[in-house]
Design a protein around this motif. Structure first.
Motif, PDB file in Angstrom:
ATOM      1  N   LEU A 110       0.918  -1.369  -0.021  1.00  0.00           N
ATOM      2  CA  LEU A 110       0.015  -0.051   0.046  1.00  0.00           C
ATOM      3  C   LEU A 110       0.970   1.285   0.011  1.00  0.00           C
ATOM      4  N   VAL A 111       2.057   1.210   0.616  1.00  0.00           N
ATOM      5  CA  VAL A 111       3.009   2.461   0.841  1.00  0.00           C
ATOM      6  C   VAL A 111       3.506   2.615  -0.624  1.00  0.00           C
ATOM      7  N   SER A 112       3.966   1.418  -1.018  1.00  0.00           N
ATOM      8  CA  SER A 112       4.485   1.620  -2.449  1.00  0.00           C
ATOM      9  C   SER A 112       3.401   2.142  -3.491  1.00  0.00           C
ATOM     10  N   ALA A 113       2.232   1.599  -3.431  1.00  0.00           N
ATOM     11  CA  ALA A 113       1.157   2.086  -4.455  1.00  0.00           C
ATOM     12  C   ALA A 113       0.819   3.741  -4.264  1.00  0.00           C
ATOM     13  N   ALA A 114       0.943   4.084  -2.884  1.00  0.00           N
ATOM     14  CA  ALA A 114       0.761   5.508  -2.677  1.00  0.00           C
ATOM     15  C   ALA A 114       1.863   6.520  -3.324  1.00  0.00           C
ATOM     16  N   VAL A 115       3.112   5.760  -3.086  1.00  0.00           N
ATOM     17  CA  VAL A 115       4.116   6.465  -3.532  1.00  0.00           C
ATOM     18  C   VAL A 115       4.258   6.654  -4.938  1.00  0.00           C
ATOM     19  N   GLU A 116       3.847   5.600  -5.805  1.00  0.00           N
ATOM     20  CA  GLU A 116       3.823   5.500  -7.209  1.00  0.00           C
ATOM     21  C   GLU A 116       2.694   6.154  -7.603  1.00  0.00           C
ATOM     22  N   GLY A 117       1.637   6.720  -7.127  1.00  0.00           N
ATOM     23  CA  GLY A 117       0.565   7.418  -7.518  1.00  0.00           C
ATOM     24  C   GLY A 117      -0.778   6.280  -7.793  1.00  0.00           C
ATOM     25  N   LEU A 120      -3.443   5.365  -6.518  1.00  0.00           N
ATOM     26  CA  LEU A 120      -4.166   5.523  -5.421  1.00  0.00           C
ATOM     27  C   LEU A 120      -5.521   4.511  -5.295  1.00  0.00           C
ATOM     28  N   ASP A 121      -5.782   3.904  -6.147  1.00  0.00           N
ATOM     29  CA  ASP A 121      -7.081   3.026  -6.188  1.00  0.00           C
ATOM     30  C   ASP A 121      -6.755   1.863  -5.397  1.00  0.00           C
ATOM     31  N   GLU A 122      -5.337   1.297  -5.078  1.00  0.00           N
ATOM     32  CA  GLU A 122      -4.852   0.083  -4.729  1.00  0.00           C
ATOM     33  C   GLU A 122      -5.231   0.086  -3.224  1.00  0.00           C
ATOM     34  N   ARG A 123      -5.795  -1.281  -2.640  1.00  0.00           N
ATOM     35  CA  ARG A 123      -6.257  -1.560  -1.600  1.00  0.00           C
ATOM     36  C   ARG A 123      -5.888  -2.953  -1.224  1.00  0.00           C
ATOM     37  N   ALA A 124      -5.636  -3.091   0.186  1.00  0.00           N
ATOM     38  CA  ALA A 124      -5.175  -4.598   0.426  1.00  0.00           C
ATOM     39  C   ALA A 124      -6.454  -5.329   0.775  1.00  0.00           C
ATOM     40  N   ASP A 125      -6.467  -6.810   0.670  1.00  0.00           N
ATOM     41  CA  ASP A 125      -7.763  -7.467   0.996  1.00  0.00           C
ATOM     42  C   ASP A 125      -8.007  -7.632   2.271  1.00  0.00           C
ATOM     43  N   GLU A 126      -9.242  -7.120   3.005  1.00  0.00           N
ATOM     44  CA  GLU A 126      -9.089  -7.107   4.327  1.00  0.00           C
ATOM     45  C   GLU A 126      -9.433  -8.445   5.008  1.00  0.00           C
ATOM     46  N   THR A 127     -10.281  -9.198   3.973  1.00  0.00           N
ATOM     47  CA  THR A 127     -10.740 -10.379   4.417  1.00  0.00           C
ATOM     48  C   THR A 127      -9.755 -11.681   4.662  1.00  0.00           C
ATOM     49  N   LYS A 128      -8.434 -11.442   4.263  1.00  0.00           N
ATOM     50  CA  LYS A 128      -7.531 -12.302   4.509  1.00  0.00           C
ATOM     51  C   LYS A 128      -7.029 -12.321   5.903  1.00  0.00           C
ATOM     52  N   TYR A 129      -7.602 -11.395   6.630  1.00  0.00           N
ATOM     53  CA  TYR A 129      -7.197 -11.285   8.254  1.00  0.00           C
ATOM     54  C   TYR A 129      -8.409 -11.396   9.063  1.00  0.00           C
ATOM     55  N   ILE A 180      -5.325  -3.320   8.770  1.00  0.00           N
ATOM     56  CA  ILE A 180      -5.435  -3.300   7.339  1.00  0.00           C
ATOM     57  C   ILE A 180      -6.574  -2.323   6.764  1.00  0.00           C
ATOM     58  N   ALA A 181      -7.813  -2.588   7.526  1.00  0.00           N
ATOM     59  CA  ALA A 181      -8.955  -1.843   7.390  1.00  0.00           C
ATOM     60  C   ALA A 181      -8.809  -0.300   7.439  1.00  0.00           C
ATOM     61  N   GLY A 182      -7.856   0.098   8.611  1.00  0.00           N
ATOM     62  CA  GLY A 182      -7.521   1.436   8.954  1.00  0.00           C
ATOM     63  C   GLY A 182      -6.668   1.995   7.858  1.00  0.00           C
ATOM     64  N   VAL A 183      -5.718   1.031   7.446  1.00  0.00           N
ATOM     65  CA  VAL A 183      -4.841   1.830   6.344  1.00  0.00           C
ATOM     66  C   VAL A 183      -5.557   1.981   5.089  1.00  0.00           C
ATOM     67  N   THR A 218      -7.771   5.040   5.461  1.00  0.00           N
ATOM     68  CA  THR A 218      -6.634   6.334   5.700  1.00  0.00           C
ATOM     69  C   THR A 218      -6.494   6.600   4.149  1.00  0.00           C
ATOM     70  N   LEU A 219      -6.324   5.932   3.283  1.00  0.00           N
ATOM     71  CA  LEU A 219      -5.774   5.921   1.877  1.00  0.00           C
ATOM     72  C   LEU A 219      -7.103   6.651   1.195  1.00  0.00           C
ATOM     73  N   ASP A 220      -8.600   5.819   1.480  1.00  0.00           N
ATOM     74  CA  ASP A 220      -9.745   6.650   1.092  1.00  0.00           C
ATOM     75  C   ASP A 220      -9.731   8.026   1.397  1.00  0.00           C
ATOM     76  N   ALA A 221      -9.526   8.442   2.652  1.00  0.00           N
ATOM     77  CA  ALA A 221      -9.772   9.763   3.149  1.00  0.00           C
ATOM     78  C   ALA A 221      -8.589  10.747   2.353  1.00  0.00           C
ATOM     79  N   VAL A 222      -7.378  10.027   2.157  1.00  0.00           N
ATOM     80  CA  VAL A 222      -6.418  10.748   1.342  1.00  0.00           C
ATOM     81  C   VAL A 222      -6.880  11.055  -0.315  1.00  0.00           C
ATOM     82  N   VAL A 223      -7.527  10.150  -0.700  1.00  0.00           N
ATOM     83  CA  VAL A 223      -7.672   9.927  -2.029  1.00  0.00           C
ATOM     84  C   VAL A 223      -8.899  10.713  -2.524  1.00  0.00           C
ATOM     85  N   GLU A 224      -9.822  10.733  -1.541  1.00  0.00           N
ATOM     86  CA  GLU A 224     -11.275  11.326  -2.079  1.00  0.00           C
ATOM     87  C   GLU A 224     -11.085  12.631  -2.554  1.00  0.00           C
ATOM     88  N   PRO A 225     -10.475  13.774  -1.754  1.00  0.00           N
ATOM     89  CA  PRO A 225     -10.294  14.986  -1.973  1.00  0.00           C
ATOM     90  C   PRO A 225      -9.456  15.074  -3.320  1.00  0.00           C
TER      91      PRO A 225
END
Length: 205
Positions: free
Chosen positions: A83-90, A92-101, A109-112, A115-122
């Motif tokens: 997720l960090v690499s995806a954000a750095v590379e732009g 921004l729609d990349e998400r981890a699969d929460e159901t694995k946990y 993972i849900a929190g991360v 957080t990305l949703d909150a950053v990406v939306e604006p």
């Protein structure tokens, strides 16, 4: 229980009967806990996830549980790094699969993801509005309810939107007045700033 060759247990551990068998099993279990649990847990606490977890017999319950813990943390770290690499590379729609946990790992993972949703939306909404402005569509500004730096993005984009909209409106007003022969009509340059004010001043002149 701790095996000691000088203890009473030590005297019986080599017996070839049920007592000897039981003492050997207990000793093996104790050694497994010492070598395969405490030491490995200390390594995990230190961030070392490369230890091989050795299973002791078919009835070992400690080893599999520790292995599952190790793998869950490894997966958590892998997904977080992804997720960090995806954000750095732009991406921004990349998400981890929460159901694995399960449990708190899932919450992390849900929190991360949230957080990305909150950053990406604006950012997404700002992109849509700016693209619309670039296409000459001045009917759309940012409407999202944002806080902090995200609110600053919204304010800045909407200020730009309003400035361009006012420039276009006053220019159209002056053009319409000129076409109608109202040559004394002027726009209020004080409503504009910078290059926008210069444009209106030029049209007024």
């Amino acid at each position: 229980f701790r095996y000691d060759e000088h203890s009473n247990a030590g005297k019986y551990i080599n017996r070839q009967d049920e007592i000897g068998t039981m003492l050997k099993a207990v000793t093996t279990m104790q050694q497994n806990v010492q070598d395969n649990l405490i030491e490995k847990l200390e390594h995990i606490a230190q961030g070392n996830l490369d230890d091989e977890i050795i299973m002791v017999g078919d009835h070992d319950q400690v080893g599999p549980a520790l292995q599952d813990t190790q793998e869950a943390i490894k997966t958590l770290i892998t997904d977080t790094n992804m997720l960090v690499s995806a954000a750095v590379e732009g991406r921004l729609d990349e998400r981890a699969d929460e159901t694995k946990y399960d449990g708190d790992y899932q919450k992390v993972i849900a929190g991360v993801n949230a957080t990305l949703d909150a950053v990406v939306e604006p950012i997404k909404e700002a992109s849509v509005v700016l693209e619309a402005m670039a296409q000459g569509n001045l009917d759309q500004d940012m409407q999202g309810n944002y806080r902090g730096e995200h609110a600053v993005i919204k304010i800045s984009v909407n200020k730009t939107f309003e400035s361009i909209k006012m420039l276009v409106s006053d220019t159209n007003y002056l053009v319409a007045a000129a076409v109608a022969g109202e040559l004394d009509t002027r726009a209020d340059t004080t409503k504009h700033r910078g290059e926008y004010a210069r444009i209106i001043s030029g049209v007024n002149a």
